[in-house]
Design a protein around this motif. Structure first.
Motif, mmCIF file in Angstrom:
data_model
loop_
_atom_site.group_PDB
_atom_site.id
_atom_site.type_symbol
_atom_site.label_atom_id
_atom_site.label_comp_id
_atom_site.label_asym_id
_atom_site.label_seq_id
_atom_site.Cartn_x
_atom_site.Cartn_y
_atom_site.Cartn_z
ATOM 1 N N ASP A 1 0.914 -1.267 -0.074
ATOM 2 C CA ASP A 1 0.120 0.179 0.042
ATOM 3 C C ASP A 1 1.069 1.332 -0.058
ATOM 4 O OD1 ASP A 1 -2.382 -1.611 0.052
ATOM 5 O OD2 ASP A 1 -2.805 -1.618 2.114
ATOM 6 N N LEU A 2 2.141 1.262 0.788
ATOM 7 C CA LEU A 2 2.920 2.288 0.748
ATOM 8 C C LEU A 2 3.370 2.552 -0.633
ATOM 9 C CD1 LEU A 2 5.267 1.858 3.769
ATOM 10 C CD2 LEU A 2 3.974 3.722 3.415
ATOM 11 N N MET A 3 3.818 1.580 -1.326
ATOM 12 C CA MET A 3 4.358 1.628 -2.534
ATOM 13 C C MET A 3 3.310 2.209 -3.731
ATOM 14 S SD MET A 3 7.766 1.488 -2.474
ATOM 15 C CE MET A 3 7.351 2.220 -1.089
ATOM 16 N N ARG A 4 2.255 1.764 -3.472
ATOM 17 C CA ARG A 4 1.097 2.000 -4.516
ATOM 18 C C ARG A 4 0.843 3.779 -4.238
ATOM 19 N NH1 ARG A 4 -4.156 3.213 -4.855
ATOM 20 N NH2 ARG A 4 -5.178 2.287 -6.683
ATOM 21 N N ASP A 5 0.938 4.049 -3.049
ATOM 22 C CA ASP A 5 0.740 5.646 -2.755
ATOM 23 C C ASP A 5 1.747 6.226 -3.385
ATOM 24 O OD1 ASP A 5 -1.098 7.586 -1.327
ATOM 25 O OD2 ASP A 5 0.912 7.929 -0.315
ATOM 26 N N ALA A 6 2.984 5.879 -3.132
ATOM 27 C CA ALA A 6 4.333 6.558 -3.470
ATOM 28 C C ALA A 6 4.430 6.613 -4.850
ATOM 29 C CB ALA A 6 5.391 5.683 -3.042
ATOM 30 N N GLY A 7 4.013 5.669 -5.744
ATOM 31 C CA GLY A 7 4.125 5.750 -7.246
ATOM 32 C C GLY A 7 3.067 6.933 -7.731
ATOM 33 N N ILE A 8 1.872 6.747 -7.061
ATOM 34 C CA ILE A 8 0.557 7.746 -7.478
ATOM 35 C C ILE A 8 1.154 8.988 -7.106
ATOM 36 C CG2 ILE A 8 -1.634 8.376 -7.270
ATOM 37 C CD1 ILE A 8 -2.185 5.482 -7.091
ATOM 38 N N THR A 9 1.551 9.397 -5.842
ATOM 39 C CA THR A 9 2.051 10.650 -5.556
ATOM 40 C C THR A 9 3.266 11.262 -6.163
ATOM 41 O OG1 THR A 9 1.275 10.036 -3.473
ATOM 42 C CG2 THR A 9 2.539 11.832 -3.354
ATOM 43 N N MET B 1 3.318 14.825 -8.299
ATOM 44 C CA MET B 1 4.296 16.002 -7.857
ATOM 45 C C MET B 1 4.887 16.032 -9.301
ATOM 46 S SD MET B 1 6.375 14.483 -4.679
ATOM 47 C CE MET B 1 5.568 14.892 -2.949
ATOM 48 N N LEU B 2 5.522 15.156 -10.235
ATOM 49 C CA LEU B 2 6.024 15.412 -11.421
ATOM 50 C C LEU B 2 5.175 16.389 -12.181
ATOM 51 C CD1 LEU B 2 8.139 12.419 -11.926
ATOM 52 C CD2 LEU B 2 9.148 14.700 -11.111
ATOM 53 N N GLU B 3 3.908 15.838 -12.516
ATOM 54 C CA GLU B 3 2.998 16.641 -13.167
ATOM 55 C C GLU B 3 2.580 18.066 -12.774
ATOM 56 O OE1 GLU B 3 -0.225 13.584 -13.278
ATOM 57 O OE2 GLU B 3 0.691 12.456 -14.820
ATOM 58 N N ALA B 4 2.518 18.343 -11.315
ATOM 59 C CA ALA B 4 2.340 19.456 -11.266
ATOM 60 C C ALA B 4 3.618 20.496 -11.275
ATOM 61 C CB ALA B 4 2.168 19.312 -9.433
ATOM 62 N N ALA B 5 4.835 19.755 -11.380
ATOM 63 C CA ALA B 5 6.118 20.566 -11.577
ATOM 64 C C ALA B 5 6.145 20.812 -13.298
ATOM 65 C CB ALA B 5 7.175 19.878 -10.903
ATOM 66 N N GLY B 6 5.386 20.246 -13.952
ATOM 67 C CA GLY B 6 5.315 20.520 -15.306
ATOM 68 C C GLY B 6 5.951 19.364 -16.111
ATOM 69 N N ALA B 7 6.262 18.268 -15.647
ATOM 70 C CA ALA B 7 6.845 17.141 -16.397
ATOM 71 C C ALA B 7 6.006 16.597 -17.399
ATOM 72 C CB ALA B 7 7.488 16.016 -15.309
ATOM 73 N N VAL C 1 5.203 11.366 -17.995
ATOM 74 C CA VAL C 1 5.518 10.754 -16.657
ATOM 75 C C VAL C 1 4.826 9.309 -16.758
ATOM 76 C CG1 VAL C 1 4.662 10.899 -14.475
ATOM 77 C CG2 VAL C 1 4.971 13.181 -15.770
ATOM 78 N N GLY C 2 5.583 8.572 -16.319
ATOM 79 C CA GLY C 2 5.393 6.904 -16.070
ATOM 80 C C GLY C 2 5.577 6.798 -14.368
ATOM 81 N N LEU C 3 4.784 5.794 -14.133
ATOM 82 C CA LEU C 3 4.924 5.613 -12.562
ATOM 83 C C LEU C 3 4.980 3.894 -12.497
ATOM 84 C CD1 LEU C 3 1.927 4.550 -10.992
ATOM 85 C CD2 LEU C 3 1.354 6.732 -12.129
ATOM 86 N N THR C 4 5.491 3.742 -11.191
ATOM 87 C CA THR C 4 5.552 2.437 -10.909
ATOM 88 C C THR C 4 5.153 2.167 -9.430
ATOM 89 O OG1 THR C 4 7.744 2.498 -10.020
ATOM 90 C CG2 THR C 4 7.737 1.834 -12.220
ATOM 91 N N THR C 5 4.228 1.052 -9.266
ATOM 92 C CA THR C 5 3.555 0.916 -7.805
ATOM 93 C C THR C 5 4.161 -0.455 -7.349
ATOM 94 O OG1 THR C 5 1.743 0.116 -8.720
ATOM 95 C CG2 THR C 5 1.740 2.419 -8.300
ATOM 96 N N ARG C 6 5.068 -1.061 -7.827
ATOM 97 C CA ARG C 6 5.706 -2.642 -7.501
ATOM 98 C C ARG C 6 6.240 -2.350 -6.337
ATOM 99 N NH1 ARG C 6 9.203 -0.719 -11.263
ATOM 100 N NH2 ARG C 6 11.396 -0.697 -10.680
ATOM 101 N N VAL C 7 6.302 -3.604 -5.558
ATOM 102 C CA VAL C 7 7.257 -3.815 -4.412
ATOM 103 C C VAL C 7 8.347 -4.557 -4.822
ATOM 104 C CG1 VAL C 7 7.248 -4.559 -2.177
ATOM 105 C CG2 VAL C 7 5.086 -3.520 -2.856
ATOM 106 N N GLU C 8 9.693 -4.150 -4.581
ATOM 107 C CA GLU C 8 10.774 -5.015 -4.877
ATOM 108 C C GLU C 8 11.068 -5.992 -4.053
ATOM 109 O OE1 GLU C 8 12.579 -4.941 -7.473
ATOM 110 O OE2 GLU C 8 12.190 -3.085 -8.411
ATOM 111 N N MET C 9 11.540 -7.051 -4.366
ATOM 112 C CA MET C 9 11.879 -8.235 -3.334
ATOM 113 C C MET C 9 12.641 -7.614 -2.007
ATOM 114 S SD MET C 9 14.786 -10.431 -5.257
ATOM 115 C CE MET C 9 16.415 -10.220 -5.196
ATOM 116 N N PRO C 10 12.643 -8.219 -0.983
ATOM 117 C CA PRO C 10 13.275 -7.879 0.169
ATOM 118 C C PRO C 10 14.824 -7.953 0.005
ATOM 119 C CG PRO C 10 11.587 -9.373 0.723
ATOM 120 C CD PRO C 10 11.683 -9.376 -0.793
ATOM 121 N N GLY C 11 15.581 -6.988 0.703
ATOM 122 C CA GLY C 11 16.969 -7.088 0.209
ATOM 123 C C GLY C 11 17.454 -5.872 -0.666
ATOM 124 N N MET C 12 16.692 -5.381 -1.486
ATOM 125 C CA MET C 12 16.822 -4.281 -2.209
ATOM 126 C C MET C 12 17.289 -2.962 -1.767
ATOM 127 S SD MET C 12 17.216 -5.923 -4.859
ATOM 128 C CE MET C 12 17.153 -4.558 -6.405
#
Length: 191
Positions: free
Chosen positions: A127-135, A139-145, A148-159
């Motif tokens: 849920d953290l990573m989903r919110d982080a990708g969307i947010t 942010m980038l769109e509000a700055a004029g980017a 824009v592409g987003l990712t909401t995946r969760v990398e495997m532990p240890g990364m």
């Protein structure tokens, strides 16, 4: 402790006409956005506890995906784009299902039993990573980017390992490596 990573966004700023160079670096530092979710000032998020911050960067890049062939392609590649990215580092929750143990069968080259780590991120981290990708994308769109592409995946532990905690700390040595004060259950204090 392992941070959860994988959520974030990237984009380009077409109005920044900075030519790329094959001799980087040409920037003084990266980008850091401090944690802003679940703070005393912002209150509790309805879908997850803890929070995340962003690390990222921005720089001119060669546009190797430019259209054209020959001299036109070379000019387009050298014109380049200005890319920016934000990647989230979220706070993982302690989970008593995560543990380390000595593997009874696997040994290293010197015959020493190997350590087996059993760890997985949970729903809160997803849920953290989903919110982080969307947010990050917002942010980038509000700055004029653009682009824009987003990712909401969760990398495997240890990364994104920091410090020393993979397993939850607790009072029982059968379920945890250290006490809640980080003292080893099996050795002298390791503070």
């Amino acid at each position: 402790m392992d941070h959860v990573v994988g959520g974030g966004a990237s984009g380009t700023f077409d109005d920044l006409q900075v030519p790329p160079s094959a001799n980087p670096p040409h920037r003084p530092n990266g980008i850091y956005v401090v944690r802003f979710r679940n703070t005393p000032a912002t209150g509790n998020h309805p879908h997850f506890i803890r929070g995340y911050g962003f690390q990222g960067g921005a720089s001119p890049e060669f546009n190797t995906g430019a259209p054209g062939i020959g001299a036109d392609y070379k000019r387009a590649v050298k014109l380049g784009t200005y890319g920016v990215s934000l990647g989230a580092f979220g706070e993982s929750l302690a989970n008593f299902d995560n543990f380390c143990e000595i593997d009874p069968n696997l040994k290293d080259a010197w015959g020493i039993p190997a350590l087996r780590i059993s760890m997985a991120h949970g729903k809160n981290e997803a849920d953290l990573m989903r919110d982080a990708g969307i947010t990050a994308a917002e942010m980038l769109e509000a700055a004029g980017a653009r682009n824009v592409g987003l990712t909401t995946r969760v990398e495997m532990p240890g990364m994104a390992i920091h410090e020393s905690r993979h397993s939850a700390n607790g009072e029982r040595s059968e379920k945890s490596l250290c006490s809640i004060l980080f003292a080893s259950h099996t050795m002298c204090p390791t503070y």
